[in-house]
Enzyme design. Structure first.
Site, PDB file in Angstrom:
ATOM      1  N   HIS A 197      38.330  27.943  38.290  1.00 54.40           N
ATOM      2  CA  HIS A 197      39.249  27.363  39.278  1.00 54.40           C
ATOM      3  C   HIS A 197      39.463  25.911  38.854  1.00 54.40           C
ATOM      4  O   HIS A 197      38.587  25.063  39.063  1.00 54.40           O
ATOM      5  CB  HIS A 197      38.639  27.424  40.684  1.00 54.40           C
ATOM      6  CG  HIS A 197      38.504  28.823  41.210  1.00 54.40           C
ATOM      7  ND1 HIS A 197      39.598  29.605  41.501  1.00 54.40           N
ATOM      8  CD2 HIS A 197      37.412  29.578  41.462  1.00 54.40           C
ATOM      9  CE1 HIS A 197      39.189  30.784  41.947  1.00 54.40           C
ATOM     10  NE2 HIS A 197      37.861  30.792  41.922  1.00 54.40           N
ATOM     11  N   GLU A 229      27.392  32.845  42.154  1.00 49.67           N
ATOM     12  CA  GLU A 229      27.191  31.461  42.605  1.00 49.67           C
ATOM     13  C   GLU A 229      25.761  31.189  43.067  1.00 49.67           C
ATOM     14  O   GLU A 229      25.555  30.660  44.157  1.00 49.67           O
ATOM     15  CB  GLU A 229      28.205  31.129  43.712  1.00 49.67           C
ATOM     16  CG  GLU A 229      29.642  31.325  43.256  1.00 49.67           C
ATOM     17  CD  GLU A 229      30.681  31.190  44.365  1.00 49.67           C
ATOM     18  OE1 GLU A 229      30.305  30.887  45.510  1.00 49.67           O
ATOM     19  OE2 GLU A 229      31.879  31.396  44.084  1.00 49.67           O
ATOM     20  N   ASN A 276      28.215  35.374  37.752  1.00 44.64           N
ATOM     21  CA  ASN A 276      29.553  34.804  37.901  1.00 44.64           C
ATOM     22  C   ASN A 276      29.448  33.504  38.708  1.00 44.64           C
ATOM     23  O   ASN A 276      28.742  33.444  39.714  1.00 44.64           O
ATOM     24  CB  ASN A 276      30.415  35.825  38.665  1.00 44.64           C
ATOM     25  CG  ASN A 276      31.865  35.427  38.788  1.00 44.64           C
ATOM     26  OD1 ASN A 276      32.526  35.157  37.778  1.00 44.64           O
ATOM     27  ND2 ASN A 276      32.390  35.394  40.001  1.00 44.64           N
ATOM     28  N   ASP A 311      42.691  29.881  37.999  1.00 42.82           N
ATOM     29  CA  ASP A 311      43.910  29.305  38.572  1.00 42.82           C
ATOM     30  C   ASP A 311      43.892  27.798  38.312  1.00 42.82           C
ATOM     31  O   ASP A 311      42.846  27.225  38.002  1.00 42.82           O
ATOM     32  CB  ASP A 311      44.143  29.651  40.055  1.00 42.82           C
ATOM     33  CG  ASP A 311      42.984  29.366  40.979  1.00 42.82           C
ATOM     34  OD1 ASP A 311      42.122  28.551  40.617  1.00 42.82           O
ATOM     35  OD2 ASP A 311      42.947  29.956  42.078  1.00 42.82           O
ATOM     36  N   GLU A 329      38.391  34.200  37.515  1.00 45.05           N
ATOM     37  CA  GLU A 329      39.160  33.777  38.701  1.00 45.05           C
ATOM     38  C   GLU A 329      40.070  32.604  38.352  1.00 45.05           C
ATOM     39  O   GLU A 329      40.185  31.638  39.120  1.00 45.05           O
ATOM     40  CB  GLU A 329      38.194  33.375  39.836  1.00 45.05           C
ATOM     41  CG  GLU A 329      37.190  34.463  40.202  1.00 45.05           C
ATOM     42  CD  GLU A 329      36.282  34.099  41.374  1.00 45.05           C
ATOM     43  OE1 GLU A 329      36.560  33.124  42.074  1.00 45.05           O
ATOM     44  OE2 GLU A 329      35.289  34.824  41.580  1.00 45.05           O
TER      45      GLU A 329
END
Ligand code: G3I
Length: 387
Positions: free
Chosen positions: A257, A178, A221, A288, A286
């Site tokens: 996400h 990030e 990432n 979801d 990650e």
């Protein structure tokens, strides 16, 4: 403001042909679909060769504020599903600085070791998360009065010690997490490393990690980089500059996400492909899909079907890109998901409900994986390994 450039030299075709400092060997070589590990009917069994199906390992972070004990060490049912369904694991919080570094002079590897040992016993890859980030750093670091030279030595020691400890046992490291804002600017204020040491520290972090474990694949990432957009453009530009300079960057990963309040990021595959075209591995790390819950908290059938569709489209984007070799969800059960803690009124973001019952999203992933496997689209052995 334009993104800060690390290297000003214009990129030429010749520069791009500079060979990558590839991982020394594709490490470690697990037999993910060996019948001992991959029981028929599970996600890892359904996965085509060369694609690992991962999950975050619940612990630390928001779990500490809940009224249940540490999921990974205390919930036997959770552990059994973790071992059975997945061929890759990512520590959700347990390898972040605030866990590994109680003080400047101490390392605490208890939880991290337990996860790596668990993965080895169950034929699973490990994604290391994370080495250089603006968040979840210990107070002694963020509030400390260090000179630039001291900070540089602290980061060097951390990367060398942590990556070196797991040499040959961690497949992919999120080296830099990030580092850009949503408009594609480097986080020059909230990231202590970039603020105090300048943007060149990013290249050093990759170099130090590569020295400590030449076999690990080293990744950028981030979230919000699913589509082709200002933020992913910034990574695309930065990665080319670093590669041209011989910096050992091996992969780019999108966290994914997603929220059903927004359309699915329709250029995900195109975006992964442009990083693949640079010779990088790619991964979804990650995944979801959260939703706004109706009164009473139960999702409707239609919401669950839409969620399944989002999961399936994310998986397909990865599967369609040759070097995308890792599809990881950020937790597999709603019982332990971070989502309701962070987003009021939203939840149900994972593929199993609070009682570990599989949701439509689980079955959609499994069918897509099986379809890919039975089409004979096994992935080439070099997929994602620093081609
Ligand atoms: O820092 C405060 C501390 O000051 C306070 O005393 C304590 C009280 O319990 O809370 C601390 O903050 C917690 C933090 O973890 C640090 O442990 C937050 O409340 C807690 O919600 C937080 O959760 C983790 C979050 O990262 C932190 O950023 C989640 O468990 C974890 O799932 C989540 O994971 C991140 C990935 O690492 C990176 N990508 C996004 C993803 C979701 O946010």
């Amino acid at each position: 403001m334009k993104p800060v450039r690390l290297i000003t030299a214009a990129l030429t075709a010749a520069a791009l042909s500079v060979p990558l400092a590839a991982p020394a060997s594709a490490a470690p070589d697990h037999d993910h679909d060996h019948p001992r590990y991959a029981k028929p009917g599970t996600l890892r069994w359904a996965a085509p060769e060369g694609l690992v199906i991962g999950t975050a390992v619940a612990g630390g972070g928001h779990h500490l504020e809940q009224d249940y004990p540490d999921p990974f060490t205390s919930d036997g049912r959770y552990r059994r599903i973790l071992a059975r369904e997945f061929s890759s694991v990512s520590p959700e919080n347990q390898m972040k600085w605030e866990y590994l570094r109680p003080t400047r002079d101490e390392y605490d590897f208890g939880m991290a070791d337990a996860i790596v040992d668990f993965a080895e016993r169950h034929g699973q890859d490990v994604r290391g998360h994370t080495l250089l980030w603006h968040s979840q750093n210990p107070e002694w670091l963020e509030e400390g009065d260090f000179t630039a030279e001291e900070l540089r030595e602290i980061l060097h020691d951390h990367i060398t010690t942590v990556v070196g400890r797991y040499e040959g046992r961690i497949d992919q490291w999120d080296v830099a997490n990030e580092i850009f804002t949503s408009s594609g600017e480097l986080r020059t204020e909230d990231n202590i490393w970039i603020r105090e040491l300048g943007p060149g520290i990013i290249a050093d972090a990759f170099r130090w990690a590569h020295e400590a474990d030449p076999s690990a694949e080293l990744y950028f990432n981030d979230y919000g980089v699913e589509d082709v957009n200002a933020k992913s453009d910034a990574y695309h530009e930065l990665v080319q500059e670093l590669l041209a300079d011989g910096v050992p960057v091996h992969g780019f990963s999108a966290q994914v996400h997603l929220s059903m309040q927004y359309p699915f990021p329709s250029s995900l595959e195109e975006n992964l492909q442009r990083f693949d075209d640079l010779g990088l591995g790619t991964a979804l790390t990650e995944v979801d899909v959260r939703m706004r819950l109706p009164e009473g908290g139960e999702p409707t059938g239609e919401q669950l079907r839409t969620q399944a569709d989002y999961y399936e489209r994310a998986l397909n984007a990865c599967v369609n890109v040759e070097g995308c070799d890792s599809f990881t969800i950020w937790g597999f059960t709603d019982r332990y998901s971070w989502v309701p803690v962070f987003f009021e009124g939203e939840g149900e973001a994972t593929v199993m409900d609070e009682d570990f019952h599989r949701k439509p999203a689980y079955f959609a992933l499994r069918s897509s994986l099986l379809e890919e496997k039975s089409d004979g689209h096994g992935r080439p052995p070099w997929a994602g390994h620093g081609r």
